[in-house]
Design a protein around this motif. Sequence first.
Motif, short mmCIF file in Angstrom:
data_model
loop_
_atom_site.label_atom_id
_atom_site.label_comp_id
_atom_site.label_asym_id
_atom_site.label_seq_id
_atom_site.Cartn_x
_atom_site.Cartn_y
_atom_site.Cartn_z
N ASP B 73 0.79 -1.27 0.01
CA ASP B 73 -0.06 0.04 0.00
C ASP B 73 0.81 1.31 0.16
O ASP B 73 0.47 2.52 -0.61
CB ASP B 73 -0.82 0.08 1.20
N ARG B 74 2.17 1.21 0.59
CA ARG B 74 3.00 2.44 0.75
C ARG B 74 3.78 2.50 -0.44
O ARG B 74 4.71 3.23 -0.70
CB ARG B 74 3.65 2.34 1.98
N GLY B 75 3.81 1.62 -1.34
CA GLY B 75 4.66 1.42 -2.47
C GLY B 75 5.90 1.00 -2.46
O GLY B 75 6.93 1.01 -3.01
N LEU B 76 6.27 0.55 -1.04
CA LEU B 76 7.62 0.21 -0.77
C LEU B 76 7.88 -1.32 -1.29
O LEU B 76 9.32 -1.65 -1.38
CB LEU B 76 7.74 -0.26 0.83
N ASP B 77 6.91 -1.94 -1.96
CA ASP B 77 7.39 -3.30 -2.35
C ASP B 77 8.27 -3.28 -3.78
O ASP B 77 9.01 -4.13 -3.93
CB ASP B 77 6.08 -4.12 -2.92
#
Lengths: 180, 107
Positions: B73-77
């Motif tokens: 959800d935070r784009g950290l992936d």
Amino acid sequence: MHFFSQNFDYSHPWSHVVIGMWRKYPNPKCSHVISIDVLDRSVDPGTGIIRTERVLGCKQKAPGWIVKLFGGSEDAFVREIIFVDPATQNASITSVNLSMSQFATCFERIQYTPATCDTTLFSQTAEIQARMALWRSAADNLEKWLVQRFEQNAQLGKLAFTDVLRTLWEERHAQQAASI
Amino acid sequence: MADSLSPECTPLKHEYDSCFNAWFEGYLEPAVAASTNPEIRSAYSKRKAEEFNSKCGPVWEKYRACIKKAVKDRGLDVLLQQAREEHPLTEPPPPPPANAPSSTKKA
């Protein structure tokens, strides 16, 4: 690239330091670390080595110009890989920034190894490196833009002065013609 | 214990941390002692790895599902995937050189 390293001893045995390592945060002296999550962990059934991947969330207090220039946010994230090897008594924490990593990387490694039977060596190294390819292309584009602006201004300067000279001497000639 | 980056994962994270810490504190010193003999080390490691998975596996699965979603959800992936490709870090590093001096230098 900049390097940093330091070594010192903790006056606790290795196993106590490594047990404590998992309890370092939250810590009022390191209040910038606000979250820690484990993303992966494995215990090797042959060697007993434990590998852990974590992500740390930090409140960065970057200088205003850095935030403006790079559009960074208040939250910065760091990936950590931790190995604990009981056989070699080596615990290592390797960390790399995730945030702003397109501009620069900070690759840090901490190792805890026994110094004596009741003290532990802390060994830390870090390599801080701006992504030079990116800086070069940014610098290149800045130079191109400056050259274009310079050319435009030089052209305008010529036109502007041509106007001034024409106006000045046309007026003078007209005045002379009138006074004769 | 530190909180999760996602408040909704924090209770599961604390439960998982407690489970791991309790297991680890029982694991470490016998593991050092067992490592003098490869056969003993291997038998001990196998038994303790199984014990860890059976004790902490259930809460780990729940926590992992929660944090996986929060990371995405935070784009950290995406950033994590890039970091894993650049530095897989699948093997422990060699021990630090003995008597390395402390320094700060510029290359």
